[in-house]
Design an enzyme around this catalytic site. Structure first.
Site, PDB file in Angstrom:
ATOM      1  N   CYS A  47     -12.871  -7.499  -4.445  1.00 12.21           N
ATOM      2  CA  CYS A  47     -13.300  -8.376  -5.540  1.00 12.21           C
ATOM      3  C   CYS A  47     -14.805  -8.196  -5.739  1.00 12.21           C
ATOM      4  CB  CYS A  47     -12.968  -9.829  -5.220  1.00 12.21           C
ATOM      5  SG  CYS A  47     -13.751 -10.995  -6.366  1.00 12.21           S
ATOM      6  N   ARG A  83       3.424   1.033 -14.997  1.00 11.63           N
ATOM      7  CA  ARG A  83       3.282   0.568 -16.370  1.00 11.63           C
ATOM      8  C   ARG A  83       1.898   0.926 -16.931  1.00 11.63           C
ATOM      9  NH1 ARG A  83       5.961  -3.835 -18.971  1.00 11.63           N
ATOM     10  NH2 ARG A  83       6.621  -2.017 -20.119  1.00 11.63           N
ATOM     11  N   GLY A  98       8.021  -8.923 -33.782  1.00  8.88           N
ATOM     12  CA  GLY A  98       8.526  -8.119 -32.671  1.00  8.88           C
ATOM     13  C   GLY A  98       8.886  -8.915 -31.438  1.00  8.88           C
ATOM     14  N   THR A  99       9.489 -10.073 -31.650  1.00 11.37           N
ATOM     15  CA  THR A  99       9.886 -10.877 -30.489  1.00 11.37           C
ATOM     16  C   THR A  99      11.290 -11.426 -30.705  1.00 11.37           C
ATOM     17  OG1 THR A  99       9.275 -12.775 -29.101  1.00 11.37           O
ATOM     18  CG2 THR A  99       8.565 -12.877 -31.397  1.00 11.37           C
ATOM     19  N   HIS A 140       0.961 -13.884 -21.251  1.00 12.59           N
ATOM     20  CA  HIS A 140       1.462 -13.415 -19.955  1.00 12.59           C
ATOM     21  C   HIS A 140       0.444 -12.552 -19.215  1.00 12.59           C
ATOM     22  CE1 HIS A 140       5.733 -13.841 -21.857  1.00 12.59           C
ATOM     23  NE2 HIS A 140       5.224 -14.993 -21.485  1.00 12.59           N
ATOM     24  N   ASP A 157       0.266  -5.077 -22.491  1.00  9.45           N
ATOM     25  CA  ASP A 157      -0.550  -3.908 -22.810  1.00  9.45           C
ATOM     26  C   ASP A 157      -1.806  -4.379 -23.546  1.00  9.45           C
ATOM     27  OD1 ASP A 157      -0.315  -3.842 -25.771  1.00  9.45           O
ATOM     28  OD2 ASP A 157       1.803  -3.407 -25.416  1.00  9.45           O
ATOM     29  N   GLN A 196       2.708 -11.852 -26.229  1.00  8.76           N
ATOM     30  CA  GLN A 196       3.419 -11.896 -24.949  1.00  8.76           C
ATOM     31  C   GLN A 196       3.245 -10.568 -24.224  1.00  8.76           C
ATOM     32  OE1 GLN A 196       7.581 -13.771 -25.660  1.00  8.76           O
ATOM     33  NE2 GLN A 196       6.798 -13.208 -27.669  1.00  8.76           N
ATOM     34  N   ASN A 197       2.610  -9.614 -24.901  1.00 10.51           N
ATOM     35  CA  ASN A 197       2.501  -8.272 -24.334  1.00 10.51           C
ATOM     36  C   ASN A 197       1.408  -8.195 -23.272  1.00 10.51           C
ATOM     37  OD1 ASN A 197       4.485  -7.621 -26.086  1.00 10.51           O
ATOM     38  ND2 ASN A 197       3.180  -6.552 -27.543  1.00 10.51           N
TER      39      ASN A 197
HETATM   40  P1  NAD Z   1      12.094  -8.582 -26.390  1.00 15.58           P
HETATM   41  O1  NAD Z   1      12.205  -7.237 -25.744  1.00 15.58           O
HETATM   42  O2  NAD Z   1      12.917  -9.699 -25.908  1.00 15.58           O
HETATM   43  O3  NAD Z   1      12.344  -8.461 -27.974  1.00 15.58           O
HETATM   44  C1  NAD Z   1      11.683  -7.513 -28.757  1.00 15.58           C
HETATM   45  C2  NAD Z   1      12.118  -7.668 -30.197  1.00 15.58           C
HETATM   46  O4  NAD Z   1      11.421  -6.674 -30.932  1.00 15.58           O
HETATM   47  C3  NAD Z   1      13.620  -7.451 -30.432  1.00 15.58           C
HETATM   48  O5  NAD Z   1      14.142  -8.565 -31.136  1.00 15.58           O
HETATM   49  C4  NAD Z   1      13.686  -6.184 -31.284  1.00 15.58           C
HETATM   50  O6  NAD Z   1      14.641  -6.272 -32.325  1.00 15.58           O
HETATM   51  C5  NAD Z   1      12.301  -6.154 -31.907  1.00 15.58           C
HETATM   52  N1  NAD Z   1      11.843  -4.811 -32.244  1.00 15.58           N
HETATM   53  C6  NAD Z   1      12.142  -3.626 -31.639  1.00 15.58           C
HETATM   54  N2  NAD Z   1      11.496  -2.625 -32.245  1.00 15.58           N
HETATM   55  C7  NAD Z   1      10.770  -3.186 -33.249  1.00 15.58           C
HETATM   56  C8  NAD Z   1       9.905  -2.661 -34.242  1.00 15.58           C
HETATM   57  N3  NAD Z   1       9.627  -1.349 -34.327  1.00 15.58           N
HETATM   58  N4  NAD Z   1       9.356  -3.506 -35.138  1.00 15.58           N
HETATM   59  C9  NAD Z   1       9.631  -4.847 -35.085  1.00 15.58           C
HETATM   60  N5  NAD Z   1      10.453  -5.395 -34.169  1.00 15.58           N
HETATM   61  C10 NAD Z   1      10.996  -4.567 -33.251  1.00 15.58           C
HETATM   62  O7  NAD Z   1      10.545  -8.892 -26.349  1.00 15.58           O
HETATM   63  P2  NAD Z   1       9.787 -10.263 -26.193  1.00 15.58           P
HETATM   64  O8  NAD Z   1      10.393 -11.272 -27.119  1.00 15.58           O
HETATM   65  O9  NAD Z   1       8.349  -9.921 -26.352  1.00 15.58           O
HETATM   66  O10 NAD Z   1      10.089 -10.712 -24.689  1.00 15.58           O
HETATM   67  C11 NAD Z   1      10.201  -9.794 -23.588  1.00 15.58           C
HETATM   68  C12 NAD Z   1       9.184  -9.972 -22.460  1.00 15.58           C
HETATM   69  O11 NAD Z   1       8.841  -8.689 -21.840  1.00 15.58           O
HETATM   70  C13 NAD Z   1       7.862 -10.491 -22.953  1.00 15.58           C
HETATM   71  O12 NAD Z   1       7.219 -11.176 -21.955  1.00 15.58           O
HETATM   72  C14 NAD Z   1       7.143  -9.175 -23.287  1.00 15.58           C
HETATM   73  O13 NAD Z   1       5.813  -9.297 -23.484  1.00 15.58           O
HETATM   74  C15 NAD Z   1       7.493  -8.326 -22.070  1.00 15.58           C
HETATM   75  N6  NAD Z   1       7.334  -6.903 -22.425  1.00 15.58           N
HETATM   76  C16 NAD Z   1       6.080  -6.478 -22.786  1.00 15.58           C
HETATM   77  C17 NAD Z   1       5.884  -5.167 -23.195  1.00 15.58           C
HETATM   78  C18 NAD Z   1       4.498  -4.762 -23.583  1.00 15.58           C
HETATM   79  O14 NAD Z   1       3.518  -5.269 -23.018  1.00 15.58           O
HETATM   80  N7  NAD Z   1       4.348  -3.880 -24.570  1.00 15.58           N
HETATM   81  C19 NAD Z   1       6.981  -4.295 -23.259  1.00 15.58           C
HETATM   82  C20 NAD Z   1       8.252  -4.759 -22.859  1.00 15.58           C
HETATM   83  C21 NAD Z   1       8.412  -6.092 -22.454  1.00 15.58           C
END
Ligand code: NAD
Length: 261
Positions: free
Chosen positions: A145, A66, A186-187, A118, A103, A100-101
């Site tokens: 560490c 990742r 985006g959640t 997270h 990255d 929640q990301n």
């Molecule tokens: P999720 O994958 O459950 O939902 C993502 C939402 O984003 C969806 O409802 C979708 O319709 C929407 N979406 C997709 N493309 C979009 C765009 N261009 N603009 C706006 N909305 C858009 O994600 P979540 O609710 O964050 O939960 C999933 C878990 O997995 C979390 O813990 C998340 O942080 C983690 N995760 C993190 C990353 C990252 O760090 N970038 C990537 C994948 C999953």
């Protein structure tokens, strides 16, 4: 018009809570959990507390995969819009961005208010002394560490693995009681406890609750069935890509802050 939903702030200053999820980073090239080509989904089973104890190599390999994906990505205009909003309004409002990301694109965009519910892959944690420090290189057995000098499997990514408790709940939950404007972007509202945040803010009387998302909340999202739109916790829903919709929404919120004293 947001101004029809609120006439004055609940405290002396407006309190703004931004909750972001995987959709925020999609247009930077990082798929959502359920999206096509998602490493998050493939790697999820490996990112568990159990594996960290029994086969840490699995956690390290999944994390390194990742990290390589993330390193190839740049912040998009939605990350930049949040950073710009925080810069422009931090003296006029209390603004907290909980993502929640895992990255670090928000930090790369210059967002100084972001907190990782997270954890983040660019941050390391020593399991021996509890120190956290910026990641150097990739995860492997034997990393040391910098504080207590422990080696072997002491140094791990500072991300919340399956079976562990998200960060910051001790101050996030009380903060939700005070919020004037809740913005989710985006959640999907299917991952807890974040999915409950808007319900908590609603129950505590937050007057403006905005959802910016590509799709409408799904049946299991945010705990409400979509057929009963009246009762889902958002009172403003703007559907579309975060890069085009979020900058406009934040401009509108900014105008509201400028106009209510
Ligand atoms: P999720 O994958 O459950 O939902 C993502 C939402 O984003 C969806 O409802 C979708 O319709 C929407 N979406 C997709 N493309 C979009 C765009 N261009 N603009 C706006 N909305 C858009 O994600 P979540 O609710 O964050 O939960 C999933 C878990 O997995 C979390 O813990 C998340 O942080 C983690 N995760 C993190 C990353 C990252 O760090 N970038 C990537 C994948 C999953």
């Amino acid at each position: 018009m947001l101004s029809t939903l609120i006439k004055k702030w609940r405290g002396e200053r407006p309190s703004i809570f931004i909750l972001s999820g995987a959709g925020l980073s999609v247009e930077s090239g990082i798929p959502t959990y359920r999206g096509a080509g998602s490493d998050a989904k493939n790697d999820s089973p490996s990112l568990s507390k159990g594996y960290m104890r029994s086969i840490p190599e699995k956690v390290f390999e999944a994390s390194n995969r990742r990290i390589r994906d993330f390193d190839a990505c740049k912040p998009n205009s939605a990350h930049l819009a949040i950073a710009q909003f925080v810069r422009a309004y931090r003296l006029k409002a209390d603004i907290i961005h909980v993502t929640q990301n895992i990255d670090s694109l928000c930090e790369e965009a210059g967002d100084t208010s972001v907190f990782h519910l997270h954890g983040a892959l660019n941050q390391s944690l020593c399991q021996k002394c509890g120190a956290t420090f910026p990641r150097k290189g990739f995860y492997k057995i034997g990393n040391q560490c910098p504080k207590c000098k422990a080696k072997f499997t002491a140094v791990r990514p500072d991300v919340v693995l399956f079976g562990e408790t998200p960060h910051g709940l001790d101050w996030i939950l009380p903060y939700l009681d005070e919020v004037d404007i809740f913005i989710a972007v985006g959640t999907s509202g299917t991952v807890y406890p974040a999915a409950d945040f808007v319900k908590m803010a609603t129950a505590a009387g937050a007057p403006i609750r905005i959802l910016v998302n590509k799709e409408a909340p799904i049946a299991s999202g945010f705990g409400y069935p979509m057929m009963d739109e009246e009762s889902h916790s958002f009172n403003v829903v703007r559907l579309g890509n975060a890069t085009s919709v979020l900058p406009m929404v934040l401009k509108e919120v900014g105008k509201l802050i400028d106009n209510i004293h």
